[in-house]
Design an enzyme around this catalytic site. Structure first.
Site, PDB file in Angstrom:
ATOM      1  N   HIS A   1     -12.215 -29.148   5.792  1.00  0.00           N
ATOM      2  CA  HIS A   1     -12.719 -30.122   6.764  1.00  0.00           C
ATOM      3  C   HIS A   1     -11.881 -31.391   6.694  1.00  0.00           C
ATOM      4  CE1 HIS A   1     -16.119 -32.905   8.233  1.00  0.00           C
ATOM      5  NE2 HIS A   1     -15.561 -32.322   9.268  1.00  0.00           N
TER       6      HIS A   1
ATOM      7  N   GLU B   1     -12.309 -32.082   2.845  1.00  0.00           N
ATOM      8  CA  GLU B   1     -13.361 -31.388   2.105  1.00  0.00           C
ATOM      9  C   GLU B   1     -12.973 -29.908   2.007  1.00  0.00           C
ATOM     10  OE1 GLU B   1     -17.362 -34.020   3.038  1.00  0.00           O
ATOM     11  OE2 GLU B   1     -16.808 -32.492   4.493  1.00  0.00           O
TER      12      GLU B   1
ATOM     13  N   SER C   1     -17.543 -28.985  11.289  1.00  0.00           N
ATOM     14  CA  SER C   1     -18.164 -30.179  10.704  1.00  0.00           C
ATOM     15  C   SER C   1     -19.500 -29.837  10.080  1.00  0.00           C
ATOM     16  CB  SER C   1     -18.415 -31.222  11.793  1.00  0.00           C
ATOM     17  OG  SER C   1     -17.232 -31.547  12.439  1.00  0.00           O
TER      18      SER C   1
ATOM     19  N   ASN D   1     -20.441 -35.515   6.454  1.00  0.00           N
ATOM     20  CA  ASN D   1     -21.210 -35.421   7.698  1.00  0.00           C
ATOM     21  C   ASN D   1     -22.716 -35.438   7.471  1.00  0.00           C
ATOM     22  OD1 ASN D   1     -19.926 -35.629  10.187  1.00  0.00           O
ATOM     23  ND2 ASN D   1     -18.752 -33.803   9.702  1.00  0.00           N
TER      24      ASN D   1
HETATM   25  P1  NAI Z   1     -12.012 -30.806  20.987  1.00  0.00           P
HETATM   26  O1  NAI Z   1     -13.056 -30.566  21.996  1.00  0.00           O
HETATM   27  O2  NAI Z   1     -11.195 -32.053  21.049  1.00  0.00           O
HETATM   28  O3  NAI Z   1     -10.975 -29.564  20.936  1.00  0.00           O
HETATM   29  C1  NAI Z   1     -11.376 -28.217  20.902  1.00  0.00           C
HETATM   30  C2  NAI Z   1     -10.238 -27.375  21.474  1.00  0.00           C
HETATM   31  O4  NAI Z   1     -10.525 -25.994  21.237  1.00  0.00           O
HETATM   32  C3  NAI Z   1     -10.050 -27.545  22.988  1.00  0.00           C
HETATM   33  O5  NAI Z   1      -8.696 -27.905  23.248  1.00  0.00           O
HETATM   34  C4  NAI Z   1     -10.378 -26.160  23.565  1.00  0.00           C
HETATM   35  O6  NAI Z   1      -9.590 -25.837  24.687  1.00  0.00           O
HETATM   36  C5  NAI Z   1     -10.078 -25.251  22.376  1.00  0.00           C
HETATM   37  N1  NAI Z   1     -10.799 -23.974  22.395  1.00  0.00           N
HETATM   38  C6  NAI Z   1     -12.105 -23.771  22.625  1.00  0.00           C
HETATM   39  N2  NAI Z   1     -12.410 -22.464  22.456  1.00  0.00           N
HETATM   40  C7  NAI Z   1     -11.262 -21.842  22.079  1.00  0.00           C
HETATM   41  C8  NAI Z   1     -10.923 -20.501  21.741  1.00  0.00           C
HETATM   42  N3  NAI Z   1     -11.834 -19.530  21.730  1.00  0.00           N
HETATM   43  N4  NAI Z   1      -9.636 -20.206  21.408  1.00  0.00           N
HETATM   44  C9  NAI Z   1      -8.685 -21.182  21.411  1.00  0.00           C
HETATM   45  N5  NAI Z   1      -8.951 -22.475  21.725  1.00  0.00           N
HETATM   46  C10 NAI Z   1     -10.217 -22.809  22.043  1.00  0.00           C
HETATM   47  O7  NAI Z   1     -12.756 -30.696  19.564  1.00  0.00           O
HETATM   48  P2  NAI Z   1     -12.374 -31.389  18.180  1.00  0.00           P
HETATM   49  O8  NAI Z   1     -12.973 -32.743  18.135  1.00  0.00           O
HETATM   50  O9  NAI Z   1     -10.927 -31.225  17.924  1.00  0.00           O
HETATM   51  O10 NAI Z   1     -13.221 -30.489  17.159  1.00  0.00           O
HETATM   52  C11 NAI Z   1     -12.741 -29.213  16.757  1.00  0.00           C
HETATM   53  C12 NAI Z   1     -13.480 -28.800  15.488  1.00  0.00           C
HETATM   54  O11 NAI Z   1     -13.244 -29.777  14.458  1.00  0.00           O
HETATM   55  C13 NAI Z   1     -15.003 -28.719  15.645  1.00  0.00           C
HETATM   56  O12 NAI Z   1     -15.476 -27.676  14.846  1.00  0.00           O
HETATM   57  C14 NAI Z   1     -15.482 -30.077  15.114  1.00  0.00           C
HETATM   58  O13 NAI Z   1     -16.781 -30.042  14.621  1.00  0.00           O
HETATM   59  C15 NAI Z   1     -14.478 -30.303  13.977  1.00  0.00           C
HETATM   60  N6  NAI Z   1     -14.257 -31.700  13.585  1.00  0.00           N
HETATM   61  C16 NAI Z   1     -14.185 -32.701  14.531  1.00  0.00           C
HETATM   62  C17 NAI Z   1     -13.948 -34.013  14.138  1.00  0.00           C
HETATM   63  C18 NAI Z   1     -13.804 -35.110  15.132  1.00  0.00           C
HETATM   64  O14 NAI Z   1     -13.762 -36.287  14.714  1.00  0.00           O
HETATM   65  N7  NAI Z   1     -13.721 -34.840  16.434  1.00  0.00           N
HETATM   66  C19 NAI Z   1     -13.780 -34.359  12.702  1.00  0.00           C
HETATM   67  C20 NAI Z   1     -13.781 -33.225  11.823  1.00  0.00           C
HETATM   68  C21 NAI Z   1     -14.043 -31.947  12.252  1.00  0.00           C
END
Ligand code: NAI
Length: 287
Positions: free
Chosen positions: A142, A154, A119, A192
């Protein structure tokens, strides 16, 4: 551009939505996470959302059984090497992301395109850890939450990303009814950066956790502002932890400009593990 096989790393809120969308587009998808529990949870939630679409007669059961065959969950050790596109959607932590990309660079075939769903982190910083040829095949994609529904993607061109690859991907998404937007590699990209104040100002308006005030702000922004969700509802959907990391990273990137400053309430909620909808408790409680 021919995207037939996609590897999505991180099966949380975003990774599972992104994987779902690509499988709906009939791409073969491998969804990876370092937590097997999270992988199972993501798979059953995707299957159940497809089954609901069959019940609502929005998809046929034949199409859904095809989509299910296109989506596979795998552990980090068993990722295939021949994907056309890898999308990283793990936690918003620059060092952890860089560590992952370093390993992925050695693992994947030279033609594989790398994308981060970050993000807020500069694409060029993540691309630093990969080889020169991969740098050209490294960009930001994104997606927005929920990824299967939200049309905007994006497309972020890093310093070394090949313009042709960014343009081809832009067109590929457009041909699949997403609405891509080409962005500069600047902190928070477009949405963002603009949205920081959609969260920050409401937090400064309510100051403390007062449910009546939070509901009032949400309601005004929905009814008068025309937003589908109010800021407190949206922060709960995004994840308080994710939103807080993004706020800190954009704030740091803009030399701690006060308008981007995180609010103490965000930090407090992260410390208390009140991450929003995904744990059924954020600004509001969920069943
Ligand atoms: P989340 O916390 O829901 O999921 C992250 C996942 O990554 C978890 O299941 C975790 O077990 C896994 N993980 C962590 N380290 C790992 C590794 N080294 N190898 C494999 N798996 C690993 O996070 P979310 O919300 O899905 O965000 C993920 C990315 O997307 C972040 O970079 C965030 O900034 C971005 N993002 C989030 C949005 C949102 O609305 N939540 C919107 C757009 C982008």
């Amino acid at each position: 551009m021919n995207i037939q096989k996609v590897v999505v790393i991180g099966a949380g809120t975003m990774g599972s939505g992104i994987a779902q969308w690509f499988a709906q587009e009939m791409c073969y998808v491998e969804l990876i996470d370092n937590s097997s529990e999270q992988l199972q949870k993501a798979l059953s939630s995707i299957h159940s959302s497809w089954d609901k679409l069959v019940e609502k007669e929005k998809l046929t059961s034949c199409k859904v059984s095809q989509m299910k065959k296109f989506l596979e969950i795998k552990s980090v050790e068993n990722i295939s090497k021949d994907a056309d596109l890898v999308i990283e959607a793990i936690i918003e932590n620059l060092e952890v992301k860089k560590e992952l990309f370093k390993k992925l660079d050695q693992h994947f075939e030279p033609h594989t395109i790398f994308a981060s769903n970050t993000s807020s982190f500069p694409i060029e910083l993540m691309a630093e850890v990969v080889t020169k040829t991969r740098k050209e095949r490294f960009l930001g994609l994104h997606f927005f939450n929920p990824a299967p529904i939200m049309k905007l993607v994006e497309v972020i061109k890093g310093r070394d990303s090949a313009p042709k690859i960014c343009e081809d991907l832009y067109q590929w998404f457009e041909s699949r009814k997403k609405m891509p937007a080409m962005c500069k590699d600047s902190p928070g990209f477009i949405v963002n950066r603009v949205a920081r104040n959609f969260y920050g100002e409401p937090l400064r308006i309510v100051e403390t956790e007062d449910e009546v005030k939070m509901k009032e702000v949400d309601s005004i922004l929905k009814t008068v502002g025309g937003f589908k969700m109010g800021p407190f509802e949206l922060m709960d959907l995004i994840g308080i932890d994710v939103n807080y990391s993004v706020t800190c990273s954009v704030w740091e990137a803009y030399d701690k400009e006060p308008r981007f400053a995180p609010h103490t309430l965000q930090k407090k909620m992260v410390d208390e593990k009140r991450f929003g909808r995904k744990v059924k408790h954020g600004f509001y409680k969920y069943d």
